[in-house]
Design a protein around this motif. Structure first.
Motif, PDB file in Angstrom:
ATOM      1  N   THR A  94      53.424  -0.338  39.098  1.00 26.80           N
ATOM      2  CA  THR A  94      54.817   0.003  38.826  1.00 26.80           C
ATOM      3  C   THR A  94      55.095   1.351  39.482  1.00 26.80           C
ATOM      4  O   THR A  94      54.380   2.316  39.237  1.00 26.80           O
ATOM      5  CB  THR A  94      55.071   0.112  37.304  1.00 26.80           C
ATOM      6  OG1 THR A  94      54.741  -1.132  36.687  1.00 26.80           O
ATOM      7  CG2 THR A  94      56.522   0.456  37.021  1.00 26.80           C
ATOM      8  N   VAL A 118      62.945  -2.783  37.954  1.00 31.39           N
ATOM      9  CA  VAL A 118      61.627  -2.200  38.110  1.00 31.39           C
ATOM     10  C   VAL A 118      61.267  -2.329  39.591  1.00 31.39           C
ATOM     11  O   VAL A 118      61.602  -3.331  40.225  1.00 31.39           O
ATOM     12  CB  VAL A 118      60.581  -2.880  37.184  1.00 31.39           C
ATOM     13  CG1 VAL A 118      60.457  -4.362  37.456  1.00 31.39           C
ATOM     14  CG2 VAL A 118      59.220  -2.226  37.303  1.00 31.39           C
ATOM     15  N   LEU A 129      58.100  -2.340  42.145  1.00 28.68           N
ATOM     16  CA  LEU A 129      56.654  -2.513  42.173  1.00 28.68           C
ATOM     17  C   LEU A 129      56.125  -2.297  43.575  1.00 28.68           C
ATOM     18  O   LEU A 129      56.766  -2.665  44.568  1.00 28.68           O
ATOM     19  CB  LEU A 129      56.283  -3.925  41.705  1.00 28.68           C
ATOM     20  CG  LEU A 129      56.727  -4.305  40.299  1.00 28.68           C
ATOM     21  CD1 LEU A 129      56.568  -5.800  40.082  1.00 28.68           C
ATOM     22  CD2 LEU A 129      55.937  -3.517  39.271  1.00 28.68           C
TER      23      LEU A 129
END
Length: 149
Positions: free
Chosen positions: A94, A102, A104
């Motif tokens: 992350t 989010v 990544l």
């Protein structure tokens, strides 16, 4: 669940190994470029699963209202090829957490040789496809781990 099938959680996030089979390659025995997307997707799904964030649970409202993750944007650098019978390792970290997304970092290695780098922006969406805020419990499970420099 057999955790071996889902890779393993690490200090930085998640690592998952895959063997390259004939079906993963083109006519020359090199991994077909679109197959890397499948390796990345499987690793992301298992990262979430091992963190306690299963796709089925999300859809059923395990963290409040039903939701899902959808890839919004992806940047990929294909650096070196993987070949038939190689064992590749997908590492997932992350990088950033936002209100409804989010980011990544995913990398694919053969041994210590870096083959591919990807940055994946994932949106949190409602069942009808609209953006929604990430529940605090999900965000806590996805907190970024240590960074390598």
């Amino acid at each position: 669940m057999n955790a071996f099938l889902a890779g393993r959680l690490t200090d930085f996030g998640h690592a998952h190994e895959f063997r390259v089979y004939f079906e993963d390659t083109d006519f020359s025995g090199v991994v077909y470029h679109a197959r890397y997307l499948q390796f990345l997707e499987r690793a992301r799904s298992d990262f979430l699963r091992l963190k306690g964030i299963g796709h089925r649970g999300l859809a059923e409202g395990a963290f409040g209202e039903p939701m899902a993750f959808a890839v919004r944007h992806m940047e990929i650098d294909f650096l070196r090829p993987a070949r038939i019978d190689d064992v590749v390792r997908v590492e997932t970290r992350t990088l950033l957490l936002g209100g409804a997304r989010v980011v990544l970092d995913q990398r694919i290695f053969h041994g210590e040789l870096l083959l591919l780098e990807a940055r994946v922006k994932v949106a949190v969406i409602s069942p009808d496809g609209r953006p929604r805020r990430m529940p605090p419990a999900v965000a806590a499970l996805l907190e970024p781990g240590p960074r390598e420099e």
